[in-house]
Design a protein around this motif. Sequence first.
Motif, short mmCIF file in Angstrom:
data_model
loop_
_atom_site.label_atom_id
_atom_site.label_comp_id
_atom_site.label_asym_id
_atom_site.label_seq_id
_atom_site.Cartn_x
_atom_site.Cartn_y
_atom_site.Cartn_z
N GLY A 189 -11.39 -21.91 0.49
CA GLY A 189 -11.15 -21.80 1.58
C GLY A 189 -10.65 -21.28 3.07
O GLY A 189 -10.62 -21.14 3.89
N LEU A 190 -10.23 -19.74 2.06
CA LEU A 190 -9.81 -18.70 2.24
C LEU A 190 -10.57 -18.53 3.92
O LEU A 190 -11.45 -17.88 3.22
CB LEU A 190 -9.57 -17.62 1.56
N PRO A 191 -10.50 -17.98 5.41
CA PRO A 191 -11.04 -18.25 5.82
C PRO A 191 -11.98 -16.24 5.76
O PRO A 191 -11.12 -15.66 5.42
CB PRO A 191 -9.92 -17.94 7.68
N GLN A 192 -13.15 -16.29 6.48
CA GLN A 192 -13.39 -15.42 6.29
C GLN A 192 -12.61 -13.77 7.10
O GLN A 192 -12.90 -13.19 6.49
CB GLN A 192 -14.82 -14.98 6.98
N ALA A 193 -11.93 -14.28 7.97
CA ALA A 193 -11.53 -13.13 9.00
C ALA A 193 -10.67 -12.59 8.32
O ALA A 193 -10.37 -11.81 7.83
CB ALA A 193 -10.74 -13.72 10.17
N ILE A 194 -9.86 -13.95 7.35
CA ILE A 194 -8.45 -13.02 6.45
C ILE A 194 -9.11 -12.83 5.53
O ILE A 194 -8.35 -11.70 4.57
CB ILE A 194 -7.62 -14.28 6.47
N THR A 195 -10.01 -13.21 4.77
CA THR A 195 -11.19 -12.70 3.29
C THR A 195 -11.06 -11.30 3.40
O THR A 195 -11.15 -10.57 3.15
CB THR A 195 -11.94 -13.28 3.10
N ASP A 196 -11.59 -10.86 4.67
CA ASP A 196 -12.63 -9.47 5.05
C ASP A 196 -11.80 -8.64 6.00
O ASP A 196 -11.17 -7.85 4.92
CB ASP A 196 -12.80 -9.48 6.88
N LYS A 197 -9.91 -8.90 6.56
CA LYS A 197 -9.28 -7.98 6.12
C LYS A 197 -8.23 -7.58 5.06
O LYS A 197 -8.07 -6.50 5.06
CB LYS A 197 -8.00 -8.55 6.89
N LEU A 198 -8.32 -8.59 4.04
CA LEU A 198 -7.37 -8.51 2.47
C LEU A 198 -8.10 -7.63 2.09
O LEU A 198 -7.59 -6.42 1.79
CB LEU A 198 -7.13 -9.63 2.37
N SER A 199 -9.65 -8.31 1.79
CA SER A 199 -10.34 -6.91 1.11
C SER A 199 -10.47 -5.46 1.68
O SER A 199 -10.32 -4.47 0.91
CB SER A 199 -11.89 -7.50 1.26
N GLN A 200 -10.80 -4.98 3.33
CA GLN A 200 -10.17 -3.87 3.35
C GLN A 200 -9.25 -2.95 3.20
O GLN A 200 -8.84 -2.03 3.07
CB GLN A 200 -10.77 -3.84 5.01
N GLU A 201 -8.28 -3.78 3.49
CA GLU A 201 -6.82 -3.28 3.22
C GLU A 201 -6.84 -2.97 1.80
O GLU A 201 -6.15 -2.21 1.09
CB GLU A 201 -5.48 -4.19 3.84
N LEU A 202 -7.17 -4.08 1.00
CA LEU A 202 -7.04 -3.68 -0.39
C LEU A 202 -7.82 -2.20 -0.48
O LEU A 202 -7.68 -1.40 -1.36
CB LEU A 202 -7.74 -4.99 -1.31
N GLN A 203 -9.00 -1.95 -0.31
CA GLN A 203 -10.19 -1.31 -0.47
C GLN A 203 -9.31 0.14 0.21
O GLN A 203 -9.17 1.09 -1.08
CB GLN A 203 -10.94 -1.91 0.14
N ASN A 204 -8.55 -0.21 0.76
CA ASN A 204 -7.96 0.98 1.56
C ASN A 204 -6.35 1.80 0.55
O ASN A 204 -6.46 2.48 0.07
CB ASN A 204 -6.94 0.89 3.03
N THR A 205 -5.65 0.47 0.47
CA THR A 205 -5.05 0.86 -0.68
C THR A 205 -5.61 1.86 -2.09
O THR A 205 -4.24 2.32 -2.45
CB THR A 205 -4.26 -0.31 -1.37
N LEU A 206 -6.16 0.77 -2.08
CA LEU A 206 -6.48 1.72 -3.82
C LEU A 206 -7.79 2.98 -3.70
O LEU A 206 -7.00 4.19 -4.91
CB LEU A 206 -7.83 1.10 -4.31
N LYS A 207 -7.64 3.94 -2.19
CA LYS A 207 -7.75 5.26 -2.06
C LYS A 207 -6.96 5.75 -1.73
O LYS A 207 -7.17 7.10 -1.70
CB LYS A 207 -8.51 5.00 -0.64
N ARG A 208 -5.79 5.24 -1.42
CA ARG A 208 -4.31 6.21 -1.86
C ARG A 208 -4.06 6.84 -2.70
O ARG A 208 -4.22 6.51 -3.68
CB ARG A 208 -3.48 4.59 -1.42
N PRO A 209 -3.72 8.58 -1.78
CA PRO A 209 -3.60 9.57 -3.50
C PRO A 209 -2.42 8.70 -4.50
O PRO A 209 -2.45 8.46 -5.57
CB PRO A 209 -3.19 10.24 -2.57
N ASP A 210 -1.30 8.06 -3.76
CA ASP A 210 -0.03 8.03 -4.79
C ASP A 210 -0.73 6.42 -5.68
O ASP A 210 -0.23 6.32 -6.60
CB ASP A 210 1.36 6.92 -3.71
N VAL A 211 -1.54 5.61 -4.96
CA VAL A 211 -1.52 4.35 -5.70
C VAL A 211 -2.43 4.77 -7.55
O VAL A 211 -2.05 4.76 -8.27
CB VAL A 211 -2.08 3.20 -5.04
N HIS A 212 -3.84 5.75 -6.83
CA HIS A 212 -4.90 6.70 -7.68
C HIS A 212 -3.63 6.79 -8.29
O HIS A 212 -3.89 7.24 -9.77
CB HIS A 212 -5.40 7.15 -7.05
N ALA A 213 -3.05 8.07 -8.12
CA ALA A 213 -1.98 8.72 -9.24
C ALA A 213 -1.43 7.67 -10.58
O ALA A 213 -1.91 8.10 -11.84
CB ALA A 213 -1.50 9.82 -8.96
N GLN A 214 -1.06 6.93 -9.25
CA GLN A 214 0.15 5.61 -10.26
C GLN A 214 -0.93 4.78 -11.53
O GLN A 214 -1.01 4.72 -13.37
CB GLN A 214 0.53 4.46 -10.27
#
Length: 321
Positions: free
Chosen positions: A257-282
């Motif tokens: 039941g997680l609202p779609q707007a929150i689900t979409d925001k979290l998903s996008q920010e997680l995708q952006n997080t995983l693209k961060r060079p510092d995160v990727h390298a670690q």
Amino acid sequence: MRRRDLALAALATTMLPGAAAWSAEGSYPDKPLRLIVGFAAGGGADALTRIIAEGLSKQLGQQVIVENRPGADGVLAAQATSSAKPDGYTLLMGTNTAMVAAPTLRPTPPYDPFKAFTPISSAGQFSMFLVVPASLPVKSVNELLAMVAAKPGAYNSASSNSASELAMLQLLGERKVVNARYKGDMQAMTDLLGGQIHMMFTTGTLAPGFVKDGRIRALVTLLPQRSALLPDVPTGGELGLGKLTITPWAGFFGPPGLPQAITDKLSQELQNTLKRPDVHAQLVQQGFEGYGMSPAKFAEFFRAQYEAFGATVRQHNVKFE
């Protein structure tokens, strides 16, 4: 009178169903988030969860606190997430152990994974390689399969988790190999190095060092693309092993039941997080290939993994204690 009418209209609007939720989503997040992981602090899953949590904190502008809830193959952490309020402040770093293996292998499933959670985004896949000791006279997957087929039951494999065992079953098909179950990869690797074990799927944490010093050979990776850890090792797709579909993965889930707007925001920010060079390298240093997916794509991937896992379990009548 006009001012009063306008004020009443505004009040009525805020009382409409969903108005409060929309307001909350618009300012989300406005407090720290809790990210639950079903493994003990200090382990591999905990390490990569903390790497991603730190990056996500920077993306969201709010602290993401990692909470360890080890036990029952990740089921305790999953249940804590499933029963949480669906407001986006409690998330699960779920792996295929809790999200696929537990519901598939247990006589009484602890939950229906498609009803008890909201898929948000993939985190990525653990690097896993099929390895053999250097003393075994094979240098390719085809040579290994031919050797096994020539002497049914004469060779053995090792596994320390359900994903590695089922991946081996997918690879071997009807070829007979005796599997030995271990409590951990290191013990299994010790026996493989000693020649007591002939083959196993092992992690990107263990394999590279032994491959580089010539003590073992890596024949194929379960990743969808070659790993930077061992770039000379081909993928199953490159070798035409389309049936090799099981691989250890991790992803982010919320309560049902997680609202779609929150689900979409979290998903996008997680995708952006995983693209961060510092995160990727670690993550690469942890033997983990990080990448995000949209909620729809992740839900599709999740169901495909669940069905492949279940089909292999049924085909080979696999039973786990």
